[in-house]
Structures are given as C-alpha cells and as structure tokens.
Design a protein around this motif. Structure first.
Motif, PDB file in Angstrom:
ATOM      1  N   TYR A   5       0.854  -1.188   0.000  1.00 18.66           N
ATOM      2  CA  TYR A   5       0.000   0.000   0.000  1.00 18.66           C
ATOM      3  C   TYR A   5       0.895   1.246   0.000  1.00 18.66           C
ATOM      4  O   TYR A   5       2.087   1.177  -0.257  1.00 18.66           O
ATOM      5  CB  TYR A   5      -0.928  -0.010   1.211  1.00 18.66           C
ATOM      6  N   THR A   6       0.290   2.384   0.318  1.00 14.20           N
ATOM      7  CA  THR A   6       1.052   3.637   0.317  1.00 14.20           C
ATOM      8  C   THR A   6       1.956   3.717   1.540  1.00 14.20           C
ATOM      9  O   THR A   6       1.783   2.995   2.532  1.00 14.20           O
ATOM     10  CB  THR A   6       0.111   4.846   0.323  1.00 14.20           C
TER      11      THR A   6
ATOM     12  N   GLN B  23       1.942   9.330  -0.328  1.00 10.73           N
ATOM     13  CA  GLN B  23       0.911   8.641  -1.106  1.00 10.73           C
ATOM     14  C   GLN B  23       1.505   7.697  -2.144  1.00 10.73           C
ATOM     15  O   GLN B  23       0.780   7.126  -2.967  1.00 10.73           O
ATOM     16  CB  GLN B  23      -0.005   9.661  -1.793  1.00 10.73           C
ATOM     17  N   THR B  24       2.811   7.517  -2.127  1.00 10.68           N
ATOM     18  CA  THR B  24       3.468   6.610  -3.067  1.00 10.68           C
ATOM     19  C   THR B  24       3.222   5.162  -2.652  1.00 10.68           C
ATOM     20  O   THR B  24       3.393   4.796  -1.482  1.00 10.68           O
ATOM     21  CB  THR B  24       4.986   6.866  -3.100  1.00 10.68           C
ATOM     22  N   TYR B  25       2.825   4.352  -3.618  1.00 17.19           N
ATOM     23  CA  TYR B  25       2.666   2.913  -3.347  1.00 17.19           C
ATOM     24  C   TYR B  25       4.056   2.277  -3.274  1.00 17.19           C
ATOM     25  O   TYR B  25       4.927   2.550  -4.105  1.00 17.19           O
ATOM     26  CB  TYR B  25       1.843   2.239  -4.443  1.00 17.19           C
TER      27      TYR B  25
ATOM     28  N   GLY C 147       4.221   1.646  -8.445  1.00 12.85           N
ATOM     29  CA  GLY C 147       4.834   2.232  -7.258  1.00 12.85           C
ATOM     30  C   GLY C 147       6.345   2.180  -7.299  1.00 12.85           C
ATOM     31  O   GLY C 147       6.957   2.104  -8.365  1.00 12.85           O
TER      32      GLY C 147
END
Length: 603
Positions: free
Chosen positions: A440-441, A481-483, A491
């Motif tokens: 996830y982020t 907010q980067t995966y 990402g």
C-alpha cells in the motif's frame, strides 16, 4: 445425521433471513408462480388439440376459441420467460449478498482467533474447505429447495390430473424416483468426503502454484532451477486429484445409465396402460397427448426432485462444515480473551513473569519451562540465545498472543488474563523478524501502527524524521501517497534497509509504553543491525524495551541481558557481568566476536 441436517437447515435459514429477507420472499413467490405454469400449459395444450381436432375432423370447431387458447399459450410462454429471467437475476444478486456476508464471517473468525490456531494444520485445512465460493455454496441449498418446491407443485398438479384418468399411472410415475433418491444421496456423501480427504493435497497444489506465480519467489526458483521440479510436483498432485475424482465420476455415471434404463422401462409400462385405456374408454386426442405429457413430466420431475433432494444433502454437509468452522473453539482457548480490565499504563512496578511454561498445541515437549523474570519500567532488556531457545515464544506470551500453559504474566500486579486483549496490545508495539511489507502507500505502511491516528500527518512526519524515513520520503514521486512495490499500483520498490526503517516508524507511530523487537534485523549484516539497535535505543529512551536477538553485539547496549537455552532462563546480568561468569553468554559472545574483528585481530 437427521438432527445435523435439521440443525444446519435452521442455521442456514436464520443466516439467509438475516441478510436477504426481501430477496428470499420474492424468490419464493416467483417459485410458486413458475411451478403452476406447466399445469396451465398442459391444460391449454389439451384444449387446443381437442379444438383443432374438431375443426379438422368434424368442421365444427370454434376458430375464435382456438385463437384465444393460442394467445393464452403465447402469454404463458412469455410470462415463463420473464419470471425465469427475473429469478436468475435475483439469484445472482442473492449470491453476491451471501458471498459478502459469509466471507465476512470467515475473515472475522480468522482475524479474531488466538495466534496458536495458526500452528494447527487442521485449522488451515478447515479454512481451505469453507472459504471458496461461499456465496454460491450458501445459495445452492436455498435454490435447490426452491426447485424442490416448484417441482413438487407441478408434480402434485400432474398427479391430480393422472388420478382422474387411472390410479396406476400415478404409481408408475412416482416409483422411478425411489432408487434415484438413494443413489444420489450416496454419491453426494461420497463426493463430499472425497473433497474432505483431498483438502491437504489441494492446499499443496495451490501453494506450489502460488510459488510458481509469485513475484518474490520467482528469483529463487530461477536461481536454484526449481521450476521443473515444482511443475512436476504440481502436475503429479493434480493428476492424483483428477484420478480420485474420476473414479467416483465413473461409478456415478455407470449408475446413472442403469437408472435411466429403469425409468425407460417404467415409461414403457405406462405407455401400455395408456393404450389399454384408449381401447376401453372414450378418449379424445387432446386427453391422450396430455396424459403422455403428464406422465413424462411427472417422471422427469420426480427424478429431478430425487436428484435435487440428494444434492441438497451434500450441500448441507458443506453448510454444516462452514458453521462448525465459524463456531469452532479450541479446548486451549486463549485465556486473555476473558479479560475485561484496562492495561495499567504507564507502568509503575513493571512486568512480572512467574513460573511461566508454554507448550505448543498437539505437542508434549514444553517450549518454555518455569521462567521467572521481573522487568522494571523503562528498562532495556536484551533476550539472547541460539535459534530455538524460546526467545520469540517468550515475547509472544508477554504480548498475549500465546496462551500460558502454566504460571502467570502480570503488569503492575494485574494478571494478563484479567486485561482486555485489545487494550493489552494497544499498549505494546512490536517489530517482528518477518514484518509485513504492505503493498500500500507509505502513509498506510506507517499509519497501520495506530489506525486511529493514520491521518495525523504531523505526528507521522515527526516519526519519519526521528527514524530516518524522511530521507526516503524526499525521494518518492508522490511522497506519503506513493505505493511501495509494483504489486497493486505503479509504485516504488525499496531496499531491505529502507523497509527496516519503515517497519521501525510503524512501531514507533503507536507510541506505546512497551516496545518489542523480535529479531527484526536478522536479515541485516551485524554492523547494520548494531546501528539499527542503537537508533531504537535512542528513540525509546523512556520506554520499556525488549530486544530479541541471537547476536551478542546488539545486547551490549541493553541495561540487562537475559540468556535463554532450551526454553529456560539460564543467565541474567549486564554484558560485563555475564562475560566475567564465562558461561553460556560469554561462549556465544566470543564465538561471534570474529564477525566484528579485522583479519589482523582474529589471528
């Protein structure tokens, strides 16, 4: 067995009614209407044939009446199509509702069970049996039951019609259903228990398939050339599964051929009775056709009814298995589940471990034996020992993840069994050796440490600054907010050291009173591990901290070192004290000292 079926039906109905009562009501009404339509079609066919016969043979028929009957047949055909399509749509909608509700129950069960359940292979086998296509499996007994109701309505109507012709037609139409019913029940049970027995093999097949398709395992499989061997393992297991399934299928199909022959023989007998009735009674063409259709329809529907009744038996076995899983409680239930008191934070007296022993489920050899230990508030404790000495098991007991076989663990004198499990874990934070790298982020990877504050970016930035994660954030294209990884979105892949800092930030984000590090740096080189422990030491200055490691260098920065061997606490003291004893700790330390020594020093 009968009691089990009744109980399972009741549980199923309660479940269905709780989640989809409106859909159930609509489907029942549709089923009754659809069940009556074949009888209406039969009557219209009879009347239509008789009327057409009058027109052709006697030239006295009423064309308007024939057209009226034809129009009714068209309307019934259209009504049947509309009702069946509505029924199919409602079935699809109901299946989705049930899939969501049933899968939620399964996942809630898995999330809530004590950790030691995951050490029980039977638990995994049970989970494997119940988690696939749950909605369809829940819907199946209900749709079968509706089909039984619909078929019963139609059969009853056909039998009333045949009874007005001759009682023997009723007997011959029904008798074929008896062997079909018992044969289908037998094979329904055989198929269920076959799948039950093949569950471990199916898990093996799925795991091997996962390894071949997983991104992380692809590197090692190629490096060691495991691809063909794993493919052979998968293929052999699949072949065995297919072979066992086809054995049962061959027997079932051979039996079906025999049943079809028996049904055909009975239909031959009913044909003879119909011919006899034509010779002995005045019968119109419409009645003759209607009788034949009624007999065929009754035999077909009674066989279908027998098949469906037997099939529902197999589905009920699955439903019973599902509810057994949801209601399952292991005899060694986690004692902490019964607690109701709040955790005494902040600690004033510390953690007291008295006579602690622990044995894994379904084993006899204890992993921990008679552990006595007092950890003072704010104290930094290093728990060291060889692999398998019981270090990780000890901290899992402290966290309330494993039930205590004997003895007690208390916090400021309050027994762990008296504390609410959620509140106990809320006041602890941990980094495991196999910590999760969530795809996830970055915000979620850190915020999972305390979901109630996951949107508190100010606090997250403070933690990132102290743990070194801010240096990672500055290089990410979308910041927090980067995966992380390319598994779910486009990402960024991170190095092992970067993931280590994020795991540390996640643990610190909780800001709990007790911090536990269960060998989270085992994959790092000794010098990097030492720097991580130094960072943790600085960040947890006022917190009670437990370092778990089988490396001795990191233990030097602890206030006290606990040495474990074969599940027992064998030494306790500072680094210097234990070195002077020249026992277990000193031997391990000197054995590992060469890791840190230069080539000249090691001569």
């Amino acid at each position: 067995m009968f009691l089990m079926i009744v109980q399972s039906f009741i549980k199923l109905f309660v479940f269905l009614w709780a989640h989809a009562r409106l859909l159930l009501t609509l489907l029942v009404c549709l089923t009754i209407m659809i069940g009556l339509l074949p009888v209406a079609t039969l009557w219209l066919s009879k009347e239509m044939i008789n009327e057409v016969a009058k027109i052709i043979q006697l030239q006295v028929g009423d064309y308007r009446y024939a057209f009226f009957l034809l129009s009714l047949q068209f309307l019934i055909a259209m009504a049947t199509s509309v009702l069946l399509n509505i029924q199919q749509y409602l079935n699809g909608k109901l299946e989705n509702v049930l899939e969501l509700a049933a899968q939620s129950l399964v996942l809630q069960k898995v999330e809530s069970v004590p950790l030691f359940y995951f050490d029980i292979p039977d638990f995994y086998n049970h989970l494997e049996r119940v988690h696939l296509n749950v909605g369809a499996r829940f819907l199946s007994p209900f749709t079968i039951l509706l089909e039984i109701v619909r078929a019963s309505i139609t059969i009853f109507s056909f039998l009333l019609f045949l009874l007005t012709v001759h009682w023997s037609l009723v007997i011959l139409s029904l008798i074929a259903a008896i062997p079909v019913f018992f044969v289908q029940i037998r094979f329904g049970s055989i198929n269920y228990w076959l799948r039950y027995g093949l569950t471990p093999l199916i898990r093996d097949i799925q795991y091997t398939s996962f390894l071949l398709k997983d991104r992380q395992s692809a590197k090692e499989i190629r490096l060691f050339g495991l691809g063909q061997m794993l493919l052979k393992r998968w293929s052999t297991s699949m072949t065995h599964q297919f072979t066992e399934t086809l054995k049962v299928l061959r027997k079932q199909q051979a039996t079906e051929v025999g049943l079809d022959g028996f049904t055909a023989l009975l239909y031959f007998g009913t044909a003879g009775i119909i011919i006899w009735l034509i010779r002995t009674t005045s019968m119109q063409i419409g009645e003759f056709v209607a009788i034949g259709q009624a007999v065929q329809g009754t035999q077909g529907l009674t066989n279908q009814l027998s098949n469906q009744s037997a099939k529902i038996f197999g589905e009920i076995l699955y439903i019973n298995d599902f509810f057994n899983f949801i209601e399952y409680e292991h005899p060694e239930k986690d004692a902490s589940d019964e607690g109701s008191a709040l955790f005494p934070a902040p600690l004033q007296q510390g953690i007291f471990i008295k006579g602690l022993s622990f044995t894994y489920v379904n084993t006899t050899n204890p992993v921990l034996r008679d552990i006595h230990l007092h950890i003072r508030p704010g104290e930094k404790i290093a728990i060291v020992g060889e692999n398998g000495s019981g270090k990780s098991t000890l901290v899992k007991c402290v966290m309330g993840l494993y039930p205590i076989s004997q003895g007690d663990i208390s916090f400021d004198g309050l027994s762990i069994s008296q504390i609410k499990p959620d509140d106990l874990r809320k006041n602890m934070t941990v980094i495991f050796q196999d910590f999760i790298k969530y795809a996830y982020t970055l915000q979620e990877n850190i915020g999972f440490g305390d979901t109630e504050r996951i949107n508190d970016l100010k606090w997250m930035q403070e933690i990132a600054a102290t743990s070194g994660v801010d240096q990672i954030v500055s290089k990410l294209p979308d910041g927090y907010q980067t995966y992380l990884s390319r598994y779910l979105q486009e990402g960024t892949d991170l190095s092992g050291g970067q993931w280590q800092k994020i795991a540390l930030a996640r643990a610190l984000f909780r800001n709990s009173d007790i911090v536990i590090l269960d060998e989270p740096t085992a994959a790092l080189d000794p010098m990097t591990e030492l720097s991580v422990y130094q960072l943790v030491r600085n960040l947890t200055e006022n917190k009670t901290t437990l370092f778990v490691s089988h490396r001795m260098a990191a233990a030097k920065m602890a206030d006290r070192i606990i040495v474990m061997k074969d599940g027992q606490l064998v030494e306790s003291g500072t680094h210097d004290e234990l070195i002077s004893l020249n026992k277990e700790y000193a031997q391990m330390y000197h054995a590992q000292a060469q890791w840190y020594a230069t080539p000249v020093e090691s001569r």
